[in-house]
Enzyme design. Structure first.
Site: not given
Length: 839
Positions: A147, A183, A185-186, A254, A365, A367, A549, A692
Site C-alpha cells: 500500500d 480510491g 489517496k494512494g 470508498r 459412516h 471416511d 410456499k 401463503e
C-alpha cells in the site's frame, strides 16, 4: 436484479430475495449519488469484483446516513462480526477466533451478498490476502500487497513513481505486480503468490522489500508507520500482508466525499500526468470497454490448483510452509488414541493413494480420503460411496488427515473424538483428472480385488454444493462409464462388510406398464405432497430445510435432449398454457436429461404471486387484461431424475445440492433459496413477500412420488381448504340469473359430505359465466350424502368433478366452513385429492 420505484421493495438477485429500502436516500451529498446508484454499481460490477472477495472474511465500513460533506462528515461504523438477527440465512459466513470471542464474517461470494451489503450502506469492503480453506481454516496467502500512501505534501503522482521502483524489485523476484489506484489517496500493488508461504513469511518479505526501497531512496520512501516520519514521503505499508490485516477490495467503493473506487490500472496510466482516482461511473465504463485488468491475479490462484506437471513438480521439491494437520492434532491426544498423531507438519508430496474406511462411530459412516499435497483430504460419507450412477450421496468434508491414517484400523476409545471401530473398506491408488480447490474433484479409484469397490476402477466426482450454513457439504457421484459396473460381490451401495442387507428408503414410482407417459416417452412422476401442520411439528429445526410456499400451479418439468414439457400434478400438459417457460427452462437446465419439480406462479406489478392472475392466464376467468399483465415465473425446488437416473431415493440435501448444480437461474426460471434451520426467519420472509406460508422438509428424507408425507410439512399463514363444488345457489335481485354462492363438499368414507357454502371472493363476471360452466354438469339429486334441508330446497346440484380452494376462519361443529372466501379453481387437482387440511 430488477428494481422499481418505491420506498420498500423485495427483488430477486440470482435466486435470492433481498428487501431494498430508501432507494432515494443520498449517500454522497457532493455528487447526489443515491443508494439506488450504489446498488446499481455493485450489481453491475459483481462479476469482476467477486473473484477478489470470494472465500475471504469481509470487514465492512458502513455509512448508514451517508458520507456527509467536508464541513460535516458522516458517521462511519466499522463492522467485523455479523449480526445474526439481521443477516439473511443465505449469506455464507465463516468464524475467526479472536482473543475474547469468535467473530462470524460474511463471505462476499455472490451478487446477492454484495447487494445486501449495499442495502445496509456497507460502502467499503475490506478483505485479507488469504482465503478460507475447505474446513474453515486459513489458507496461505495467494497474493502480496504493498500500500503506497502519500504523506503530507505529496500526491498520487509521487506514489506512481514509487510504484515503478517497487515494480523493478518485484519483477526481479519473479513476481508480476498489478497497480490499483486505491480510491482514496494512494496506490496498491498486487502480486500473485503460489500459496507456498505463510502470512508471516509473506509479511517478512514485504517488510524487507519496503526497507530496501527506503534504504535506496531515503528522501522519498519510508517503511515505518509513525506519522511524524511520513511528512513529505511515500509510506510503503507492508503490514497489510499480516494475517489479521485487510485491504480495501479491488472494485470496492470508498467512503470518500465522492464515490471513488479502488480501480485496477495499467502501468501506462501510472505514467500519465493526469492520473487521478476514478469514480464508479468511470469504472463501469472502463470495465465494459477493457474488461478486468486485474484478471491475471485471480487466474493465477486457480492455475496453481490444477494438477499440471509444473504444479506436481513443485510438490516434489518444496517443503511445506503451512501445517495442514494442525486442526487434526488439536482434536486428538496421541496418548489416548491409537490413531497416528504426527508431531510435524506434512511435507508436500505428489502421491496418489486413497483409503475408504468404515467407521462405526455414533452413527455408521464411511471416511473417503484422497492423498493431496502431503495429507489425506477427507470426507465423511454417511451412506458410503455410491456403486451405481443412479444416486448422488452426501459427503461432508472434515479435517485433513495424515498419510499414516491410510493404513489405520482399530478402536478409538470412548470419550475421544470419533470414538468407535475403524476398519479399511477399500484402499489403493487413484488417477487424478481434476482438482479445483474447494469446488470439484474428479478421480478414478482402483482398489483391492476383494475391496468394497468391487475390484474394478470407479470414477468419482466430488462437487461442492456451496450451501450457506453447510459450507462443508459436497456431493459424491459415480460417473458414467463406471456407473453401471456393479460388482456381484458388492451389489448394495454403501453396504457395510459387517452388516446384513437392510431395506433402504426409496421414492415411490409408478411402473412403466400402467403409468401414463409424456410425449418425451417418460413415465409421469406424480409430485410429492406436504401434510398440513404447524411449527410445533418441527422438533429440531436443524433437521429441516424451510422453503417458501408458492401460490400457483404445481408442475413437473421434463427435459430431454433440448425438448421441454410441463405437466400438472394430475397429468395435464401445461406446456402450451405457459409457452414463455419452455425456452428459459431449456437454457437454465444444464443437463441432457432431467425431471424437476416446481411451481408456476404469476407475479403482479409489485412482484408478488397472485393466484387470480395465474387463473386468468390459464383461461379460467374472462379477465383478459389481467392475463396480459401477468408475469409468469417457474420456481424450481426439487430434482427427481438426472441423466436418466431416478434420484428420488436420495436425501433432500443431496437432491437440492444437485438441483443447484444443474440449474442456472435465467429470466423467469428461479431456484428459490432455502432457509437453513430457522423457521421464524422463513415465516417472516414469507409474510413480507405476501406468500401463503412455509414448507418444512426433512433433510434426510427421500422424495415419495405421489404420496403425502409428514417429512414435508406445510405451515400456512391463514387457513385454506380445497373443496369439491357440488352445487350452486342463484343470487338475489338482479343476480337471480347468476351464481350467488357455491355449495361445497369434502370426500369422506361415505362418499362426499356437505361442507358449507362460499359467496364472496368472485366477480360479477365470474358469477354469470359459471352458470354456463355448470349447465352440462347438472344433477337432479345431491351428490352429498348429508345435504341440509335448506340446500335441498334451494341448491342446484352438479356432478362433483370440479375442485376449488377457499380461505376460512374455522370449522363449525357440524363440519362446515365458517366465514369462507373463494380463492380460485384448482384444475390441477381432482376430487380424490381433496382432504381436510386444517382440523
Amino acid at each position: 436484479m430488477a428494481a422499481a420505484g418505491g420506498s420498500r421493495q423485495t427483488v430477486d438477485v440470482d435466486g435470492r430475495r433481498v428487501t431494498l429500502t430508501n432507494l432515494d436516500k443520498v449517500l454522497y451529498p457532493e455528487t447526489g449519488t443515491t443508494k439506488a446508484d450504489v446498488l446499481r454499481y455493485y450489481a453491475e460490477i459483481a462479476n469482476v469484483m467477486i473473484p477478489y472477495t470470494a472465500q475471504r472474511p469481509a470487514t465492512r465500513k458502513r455509512w448508514v446516513h451517508g458520507v456527509g460533506t467536508p464541513e460535516k462528515p458522516g458517521e462511519v461504523f466499522y463492522q467485523k462480526n455479523l449480526d445474526p438477527s439481521s443477516t439473511p440465512d443465505w449469506v455464507a459466513r465463516r468464524s475467526i477466533e479472536h482473543s475474547s470471542r469468535n467473530n462470524d464474517y460474511p463471505l462476499v461470494n455472490d451478487r446477492a451478498t454484495l447487494t445486501w451489503l449495499a442495502q445496509i450502506a456497507a460502502l467499503e469492503i475490506h478483505v485479507p490476502q488469504w482465503q478460507f480453506d475447505r474446513t474453515g481454516g486459513a489458507r496461505n496467502p495467494d497474493r502480496l500487497v504493498l500500500d503506497l500512501d502519500p504523506g503530507e505534501g505529496l500526491s498520487l503522482a509521487d506514489c506512481a513513481g514509487v510504484a515503478f521502483l517497487a515494480r523493478d524489485i518485484l519483477t526481479g523476484m519473479r513476481l508480476d505486480p498489478y497497480p490499483v489506484t486505491s480510491g482514496s489517496k494512494g496506490i496498491h500493488l498486487y502480486a500473485a503468490l503460489d500459496g507456498s508461504l505463510s502470512s508471516d513469511q509473506v509479511s517478512d518479505v514485504a517488510h524487507e522489500l519496503a526497507r530496501a526501497l527506503e534504504a535506496d531512496h531515503p528522501d522519498l520512501i519510508v517503511s515505518d508507520m509513525k506519522k511524524t516520519l511520513r511528512v513529505g514521503k511515500v509510506l510503503i505499508d507492508w503490514s497489510q500482508n499480516n494475517r489479521a490485516k485487510t485491504t480495501i477490495a479491488p472494485y470496492s467503493l470508498r467512503g470518500r466525499f465522492t464515490p471513488t473506487v479502488a480501480t485496477p490500472r495499467t502501468w501506462d496510466e501510472l505514467e500519465s500526468p493526469s492520473l487521478a482516482q476514478l469514480d464508479f461511473e468511470e469504472v463501469l465504463a472502463r470495465v465494459a470497454e477493457r474488461g478486468d485488468l486485474l484478471a491475471p491475479l485471480a487466474a493465477s490462484r486457480t492455475a496453481t490448483l490444477e494438477p499440471t506437471p509444473e504444479h506436481m513438480a513443485r510438490f516434489e521439491s518444496t517443503p511445506a510452509a503451512q501445517d495442514r494437520l494442525a486442526k487434526y492434532r488439536s482434536m486428538r491426544d496421541g496418548t489416548k488414541t491409537p490413531e497416528p498423531v504426527p508431531d510435524e507438519a506434512a511435507a508436500l508430496t505428489s502421491g496418489n493413494s486413497f483409503v475408504i474406511q468404515e467407521h462405526h462411530a455414533r452413527r455408521l459412516h464411511y471416511d473417503f480420503r484422497l492423498e493431496h499435497e502431503g495429507v489425506l483430504v477427507s470426507w465423511a460419507v454417511p451412506k458410503g460411496p455410491p456403486l451405481s450412477g443412479a444416486e448422488n450421496h452426501l459427503a461432508v468434508q472434515t479435517e485433513d488427515h495424515p498419510l499414516e491414517y491410510g493404513t489405520f484400523e482399530g478402536r478409538i476409545p470412548k470419550g475421544e473424538y470419533g470414538a468407535g471401530e475403524v476398519s479399511i473398506w477399500d484402499s489403493g491408488t487413484f488417477e487424478l483428472e481434476k482438482w479445483r480447490e474447494g469446488k470439484e474433484v474428479i478421480a478414478t479409484l482402483s482398489g483391492q480385488p476383494d475391496g468394497g469397490l468391487g475390484g474394478i476402477p470407479r470414477k468419482y466426482a466430488l462437487i461442492h454444493t456451496s450451501r450457506p450454513g453447510a459450507e462443508n457439504n459436497w456431493l459424491i457421484h459415480l460417473m458414467d462409464g463406471t456407473a453401471k459396473k456393479t460388482s456381484p460381490e458388492h451389489p448394495l451401495e454403501g453396504k457395510s462388510k459387517t452388516q446384513t442387507d437392510a431395506p433402504r428408503k426409496t421414492g415411490a414410482r409408478k411402473s412403466s406398464i400402467s403409468a401414463p407417459t409424456t410425449p418425451l416417452g417418460r413415465d409421469i412422476i406424480e409430485p410429492m405432497l406436504a401434510a398440513a401442520g404447524s411449527a410445533s411439528d418441527l422438533d429440531d429445526e436443524h433437521d429441516w430445510a424451510f422453503e417458501m410456499k408458492w401460490d400457483g400451479y404445481r408442475a413437473v418439468v421434463y427435459v430431454e435432449n433440448g425438448s421441454v414439457r410441463l405437466f400438472s400434478r394430475n397429468g395435464n400438459d401445461l406446456t402450451d398454457t405457459f409457452p414463455e417457460l419452455a425456452g428459459p427452462l431449456r437454457d437454465a437446465v444444464r443437463a441432457t436429461s432431467a425431471v424437476l419439480d416446481g411451481e408456476i406462479v404469476a407475479l403482479d406489478k409489485t412482484g408478488r404471486p397472485d393466484f387470480h392472475l395465474i387463473q386468468s392466464r390459464a383461461g379460467l376467468s374472462e379477465d383478459e387484461s389481467a392475463a396480459r399483465s401477468a408475469s409468469i415465473e417457474m420456481m424450481l425446488f426439487d430434482l427427481l431424475e438426472l441423466e436418466g437416473h431416478n434420484i428420488t431415493g436420495d436425501d433432500y440435501d443431496v437432491r437440492r445440492a444437485a438441483l443447484n448444480q444443474i440449474v442456472t437461474p435465467t429470466g423467469p426460471v428461479r431456484v428459490p433459496p432455502e432457509f437453513d434451520g430457522d423457521f421464524e426467519a422463513a415465516r417472516e420472509s414469507s409474510l413480507q413477500l405476501g406468500l401463503e406460508g412455509v414448507v418444512a422438509k426433512e433433510r434426510d428424507s427421500p422424495y415419495l412420488s405421489g404420496k403425502r408425507s409428514r417429512s414435508w410439512i406445510k405451515v400456512k399463514h391463514e387457513k385454506m381448504q380445497e373443496v369439491v363444488i357440488v352445487g350452486w345457489r342463484p343470487g338475489a335481485g338482479n343476480a337471480t340469473n347468476a351464481v350467488g354462492s357455491l355449495v361445497l363438499g369434502i370426500p369422506d368414507d361415505k362418499g362426499i359430505r356437505y361442507a358449507g357454502r362460499v359467496g364472496t371472493g368472485f366477480t360479477d363476471k365470474d358469477r354469470r359465466s359459471w352458470v354456463k360452466k355448470f349447465a352440462p354438469l347438472a344433477l337432479d339429486t345431491p351428490p352429498v350424502h348429508d345435504a341440509p334441508s335448506d340446500e335441498l330446497s334451494h341448491a342446484k346440484w352438479i356432478r362433483p368433478e370440479l375442485v376449488g380452494e377457499v380461505t376460512f376462519m374455522q370449522w363449525t361443529t357440524s363440519g362446515a366452513l365458517r366465514h369462507s372466501s373463494w380463492r380460485g379453481w384448482r384444475p390441477d387437482k381432482s376430487p380424490k385429492d381433496v382432504r381436510v387440511e386444517s382440523p
